[in-house]
Design an enzyme around this catalytic site. Structure first.
Site, short mmCIF file in Angstrom:
data_model
loop_
_atom_site.label_atom_id
_atom_site.label_comp_id
_atom_site.label_asym_id
_atom_site.label_seq_id
_atom_site.Cartn_x
_atom_site.Cartn_y
_atom_site.Cartn_z
N ASP A 8 0.86 -1.18 0.00
CA ASP A 8 0.00 0.00 0.00
C ASP A 8 0.90 1.23 0.00
OD1 ASP A 8 -1.75 2.07 0.39
OD2 ASP A 8 -2.62 1.28 2.25
N THR A 29 -4.34 2.61 -24.14
CA THR A 29 -4.43 1.39 -23.33
C THR A 29 -5.75 0.68 -23.63
OG1 THR A 29 -5.59 2.46 -21.49
CG2 THR A 29 -3.17 2.55 -21.47
N LYS A 60 -2.65 15.77 -9.80
CA LYS A 60 -1.50 15.67 -10.70
C LYS A 60 -0.72 16.99 -10.77
CE LYS A 60 -1.48 11.39 -12.29
NZ LYS A 60 -0.31 10.50 -12.06
N TYR A 119 -8.72 14.89 -10.14
CA TYR A 119 -7.58 14.25 -10.82
C TYR A 119 -6.56 15.30 -11.23
CZ TYR A 119 -4.95 11.91 -14.52
OH TYR A 119 -3.94 11.41 -15.30
#
Length: 236
Positions: free
Chosen positions: A62, A189, A158, A154
């Site tokens: 973790d 991806t 970042k 997000y």
């Protein structure tokens, strides 16, 4: 690739079992590095097969847990005979419009994307540079510069990775440790293709292309570069 320490270099990659992490690991392995691979999930079969020999794998770590991360990195550095490069790939993405319950998404994104990088850097610093020049490469995001709807948490997390990179670069430059980041655009991806089936995949950036830039930043060719944030966006 020519690195500024005696070969083979010791490289730790966090988030190594994901698509980008695997591409980074394969690139460094192909250049002859000895790898320490860390991820929060169990070791996939391909990793056990591809990264036997001189490499070391630490699954089920973790990376938001500082003691667990420190123990894993200390163990890997001991096994690898030191540490030359840390690549922080571990992270995640969650889209949600702001509203009731949004704070849980912000907590999750900051833990997954920023806290993991902070903790891994802290754990690696006692080892980096012990054999010469140390390098850290953090994975940010092209989207961090301007958040679209549903991407506030997000993008903010970042953006924090970029600020961490800049601050550490200044802090560590006299210790001969360089710190840089890459800012990928949309990665090509399987998950992104499934989520955006109507997109033009040819405009996206391949994980291998991002791995090439990371390898450059870790190399002697980038010996004069620190505190940089390199956009790697393909034609997106």
């Amino acid at each position: 690739m020519v690195l500024s320490v005696a070969a083979p270099p010791a490289v730790i990659v966090t988030g190594a079992f994901g698509v980008l992490g695997a591409a980074v690991a394969r690139r460094f392995a192909g250049d002859g590095a000895r790898l320490g691979l860390i991820d929060r999930v169990a070791t996939p079969v391909w990793a056990s097969t591809e990264f036997a020999g001189p490499h070391r794998v630490r699954p089920n770590v973790d990376l938001t847990d500082a003691p667990a991360t420190s123990a894993a990195i200390d163990s890997l550095a001991a096994d690898l005979g030191g540490l030359d490069v840390l690549v922080n790939v571990a992270g995640g993405f969650q889209w949600q419009l702001h509203g009731k319950g949004a704070e849980s998404v912000w907590d999750a994104m900051f833990a997954t994307n920023l806290r993991t990088a902070v903790i891994a850097c802290s754990a690696a610093l006692p080892h980096l540079g012990s054999r010469g020049e140390g390098r850290i490469v953090n994975v940010g995001a092209g989207a961090a510069g301007r958040a679209a709807a549903g991407m506030g948490a997000y993008a903010a997390s970042k953006a924090g990775v970029e600020r961490l990179t800049e601050a550490l670069a200044e802090e560590l430059k006299d210790r001969n440790v360089r710190v840089n980041s890459v800012l990928p655009g949309t990665l090509d991806t399987p998950r992104n293709r499934a989520d955006m089936p109507d997109a033009d995949f040819s405009r996206w950036v391949s994980p291998a292309a991002v791995a090439d830039v990371i390898a450059f930043l870790a190399s002697g060719a980038a010996r004069a570069v620190t505190g940089a944030a390199i956009r790697v966006t393909g034609r997106g």
